[in-house]
Enzyme design. Structure first.
Site: not given
Ligand code: UD1
Ligand code: CA
Length: 452
Positions: A15, A78, A101, A348
């Site tokens: 996004r 995930g 991050g 400069k």
């Molecule tokens: C996650 C949480 C959710 C929380 C939210 C807060 C889970 C299942 N859910 O959801 O409860 O409210 O964060 O922002 O944990 N990332 C990876 N590898 C992956 C997936 C994600 O490195 O395979 C990293 C993403 O870059 C990010 C963070 O983990 O920095 C969170 O991932 P994101 O996909 O934003 O999680 P949400 O689905 O928003």
């Protein structure tokens, strides 16, 4: 207990609609990930592992000097799967802290509360949001204890109505982590391995799960879009402004200040509206900065004033100087005390000695000016011959007439006067007036041309 930190940063950030990996987008002039790595360092982490994936090369090279371990998560299955990739870096003896991050503004003090709340068990950070959409919800039992976290896509209507959300940041015991991760499945709406499932697994094992609730929602806000990035930028700038006001700095408008780096101020500093401070800036006591200035990597001594619309970069300014309006100091400009640089003057790689002045429309490049030199309007140091740069030396107490061109290399000896409009390409003797220009003539009997 030693602390090992895992930073999750493999996500694409679709996004953001950008070719730049999400964690490299700048907040306050620095990549998002830089804040999170700083936080880990401030907490005294023994090891920090960064799980990265999208834009892996770009992310690694942006942080080439970090001592963090890079863990590649080739496919983003995930948050639970992401943490699992970093497991080899986690000690059994450690308390493990999971950071994101893309959640840069969490306070170190909040994370200390989280680590304390976890102790030997698990702790999560939560917040009450007016609009909890998109977040995992905290489901509590009748006694108010955390029972589980449900992701929005898996939640029923009643669960979606819960306003307490999971920030995602979590503390857990290293020796338990591997077992719990192995027990996490992906039978859910997103077919992902949810780190959040650790909560119910811990409770099943009789391990306590505590929640630390934060009041300032910006602490736990993640960046998923440019809109959210802009919101966080304002939140960060408000923090900078509040800190400066607390330190006694006068800000004409706390909402119209941008600090992209560090700004250190002495006593009674005053900053007018729309100034941008980048890199490391240090302002002495009673320094005043006028409206609309850009100041990058600059030190300014006590009682100096920078007038509006000045652009200052990689420079040093002494005490009691006056710079601007519309002045430009480029890298290597060094002003001693009481120097005046006026409008449309560019300096400069040059030093100006005490109480020297260039008040109007000049270029001073690769030059060495002594004390009490007066540089007239329009004076130019011709430092470049088309192939190489050369230096101009102007010794103490010289007076350079308006519109002089000083062709470097050249030395204007102590106390020289240079006639207005002169082009000087030979060294001048001390204490004499030197002129180098055609003599003025008027033609008697001259008639203006007639139109035919
Ligand atoms: C996650 C949480 C959710 C929380 C939210 C807060 C889970 C299942 N859910 O959801 O409860 O409210 O964060 O922002 O944990 N990332 C990876 N590898 C992956 C997936 C994600 O490195 O395979 C990293 C993403 O870059 C990010 C963070 O983990 O920095 C969170 O991932 P994101 O996909 O934003 O999680 P949400 O689905 O928003
Ligand atoms: Ca997210």
């Amino acid at each position: 207990m030693p602390l090992d930190v895992i930073v999750l940063a493999a996500g694409l950030g679709k996004r953001m609609r950008s070719a730049l990996p999400k964690v490299l987008h700048p907040l306050g002039g620095r990549p998002l990930l830089a804040y999170v790595l700083d936080t880990a360092r401030e907490l005294g982490a023994r090891k920090t592992a960064v799980v990265h994936g999208h834009g892996a090369d770009a992310v690694r090279s942006a942080f080439a000097s970090t001592d963090a371990h890079w863990v590649l998560q080739a496919e983003q299955l995930g948050t639970g799967h992401a943490v699992q990739q970093a497991l080899p870096f986690v000690g059994n003896d450690a308390q493990v802290l999971i950071l994101y991050g893309d959640v840069p503004l969490v306070r170190t003090a909040t994370l200390k509360r989280l680590l304390d709340a976890a102790g030997e068990g698990v702790a999560i950070i939560t917040a009450e949001l007016d609009d909890p959409r998109g977040y995992g919800r905290i489901v509590r039992d009748r006694a108010g204890r955390v029972e589980r976290i449900v992701e929005e896509k898996d939640a029923g209507a009643a669960e979606r109505a819960i306003r307490e959300i999971n920030a995602g940041l979590m503390a857990l015991p290293g020796r338990r982590l591997g077992g719990w991760l192995a027990a996490i499945g992906n039978r859910n709406a997103q077919k992902e391995y949810y780190l959040t499932d650790v909560v119910s697994l811990a409770l099943r094992d009789g391990v306590a799960v505590n929640a630390v609730k934060v009041e300032d929602a910006m602490e736990v806000a993640g960046v998923n879009s440019k809109r959210e990035l802009a919101l966080l930028e304002r939140a960060l700038q408000r923090r900078h402004a509040e800190r400066l006001l607390e330190e006694g700095v006068s800000l004409a408008d706390p909402a119209r200040l941008d600090v992209r780096g560090t700004l250190a101020c002495g006593a009674d500093v005053a900053i007018d509206v729309n100034c941008v401070f980048e890199g490391r800036v240090a302002l002495g006591s009673r320094v005043r900065i006028g409206a609309n200035c850009v100041v990058r990597n600059v030190t300014i001594g006590d009682d100096s004033e920078v007038l509006p619309f000045s652009h200052l970069e990689d420079s040093e300014i002494g005490a009691r100087c006056r710079v601007g309006p519309y002045a430009r100091l480029r890298p290597g400009a060094s002003l001693a005390d009481e120097v005046h640089i006026g409008n449309f003057v560019e300096v400069k790689a040059s030093r100006l000695g005490r109480a020297s002045k260039a008040n109007h429309l000049s270029y001073i490049g690769d030059a060495e000016l002594g004390a009490r030199v007066n540089v007239g309007a329009g004076t130019i140091t011709c430092n470049y011959d088309g192939a190489a740069k050369h230096r101009t030396i102007i010794e103490d107490d010289c007076f350079i007439g308006s519109d002089a061109t000083l062709v470097a290399p050249v030395r204007i000896a102590r106390g020289s006067y240079i006639g207005a409009g002169s082009t000087i390409n030979k060294d001048t003797p001390a204490g004499q007036l030197t002129l180098a220009r055609a003599r003025q003539v008027s033609i008697p009997g001259w008639k203006p041309p007639k139109k035919s």
